[in-house]
Design a protein around this motif. Structure first.
Motif, PDB file in Angstrom:
ATOM      1  N   LEU A 125      -1.482 -10.967   3.213  1.00  0.00           N
ATOM      2  CA  LEU A 125      -2.845 -10.461   3.179  1.00  0.00           C
ATOM      3  C   LEU A 125      -3.657 -11.354   2.250  1.00  0.00           C
ATOM      4  CD1 LEU A 125      -1.959  -6.698   2.808  1.00  0.00           C
ATOM      5  CD2 LEU A 125      -2.954  -7.771   4.823  1.00  0.00           C
ATOM      6  N   PHE A 154       0.300  -9.904  -1.003  1.00  0.00           N
ATOM      7  CA  PHE A 154      -1.144  -9.893  -1.207  1.00  0.00           C
ATOM      8  C   PHE A 154      -1.547 -11.097  -2.043  1.00  0.00           C
ATOM      9  CE2 PHE A 154      -4.714  -8.913  -4.034  1.00  0.00           C
ATOM     10  CZ  PHE A 154      -5.710  -8.721  -3.090  1.00  0.00           C
ATOM     11  N   PRO A 209      -7.565  -5.498  -3.341  1.00  0.00           N
ATOM     12  CA  PRO A 209      -7.646  -5.142  -1.920  1.00  0.00           C
ATOM     13  C   PRO A 209      -8.495  -3.889  -1.669  1.00  0.00           C
ATOM     14  CG  PRO A 209      -5.580  -4.363  -2.821  1.00  0.00           C
ATOM     15  CD  PRO A 209      -6.281  -5.130  -3.925  1.00  0.00           C
ATOM     16  N   THR A 268      -8.852  -7.640   3.412  1.00  0.00           N
ATOM     17  CA  THR A 268      -7.973  -6.495   3.158  1.00  0.00           C
ATOM     18  C   THR A 268      -8.748  -5.191   3.089  1.00  0.00           C
ATOM     19  OG1 THR A 268      -8.053  -6.854   0.765  1.00  0.00           O
ATOM     20  CG2 THR A 268      -6.242  -7.890   1.975  1.00  0.00           C
ATOM     21  N   GLY A 324      -7.985  -4.829   8.134  1.00  0.00           N
ATOM     22  CA  GLY A 324      -6.896  -5.721   7.769  1.00  0.00           C
ATOM     23  C   GLY A 324      -5.601  -4.972   7.501  1.00  0.00           C
ATOM     24  N   PHE A 325      -5.695  -3.854   6.816  1.00  0.00           N
ATOM     25  CA  PHE A 325      -4.491  -3.075   6.516  1.00  0.00           C
ATOM     26  C   PHE A 325      -3.898  -2.437   7.766  1.00  0.00           C
ATOM     27  CE2 PHE A 325      -5.334  -3.491   2.028  1.00  0.00           C
ATOM     28  CZ  PHE A 325      -4.052  -3.505   1.515  1.00  0.00           C
ATOM     29  N   GLU A 334      -7.327 -12.191   0.542  1.00  0.00           N
ATOM     30  CA  GLU A 334      -8.585 -11.522   0.196  1.00  0.00           C
ATOM     31  C   GLU A 334      -9.429 -12.381  -0.734  1.00  0.00           C
ATOM     32  OE1 GLU A 334     -11.687  -9.439  -0.166  1.00  0.00           O
ATOM     33  OE2 GLU A 334     -10.144  -8.548   1.108  1.00  0.00           O
TER      34      GLU A 334
END
Length: 93
Positions: free
Chosen positions: A30, A70, A37, A9, A13-14, A32
């Motif tokens: 997402l 997330f 993040p 993240t 990734g974002f 991580e």
């Protein structure tokens, strides 16, 4: 609904997640390894830089979307295998 996993993240990734959610019927998870993040934006750049704050606001908007989830403290290869990712998602980035 198409389900995608984005591993990592950081900024890359974002930006991938942001592009994926532009399509209808997409769910993005997402994943991580760290508890929070943003990758180097959080851990490698001084927080008083104005550009950094702008980027984190963009990332926050992605996290606020109902089609984005997330999962922190999850390491691929330790907590989740590559085979499990492939079985659960239509695509993995």
């Amino acid at each position: 609904m198409a389900r995608f996993a984005v591993v990592g993240t950081g900024p890359a990734g974002f930006y991938v997640a942001r592009e994926l959610v532009k399509h209808e019927d997409v769910q993005v998870d997402l994943i991580e390894r760290l508890p929070a993040p943003y990758g180097l934006v959080r851990y490698g750049v001084a927080p008083d830089h104005a550009q950094v704050k702008g980027v984190t606001r963009l990332f926050d908007r992605v996290l606020d979307l109902p089609c984005v989830r997330f999962f922190g403290n999850v390491a691929v290869g330790r907590d989740l295998s590559h085979d499990e990712l492939a079985a659960r998602y239509h695509g993995v980035v």
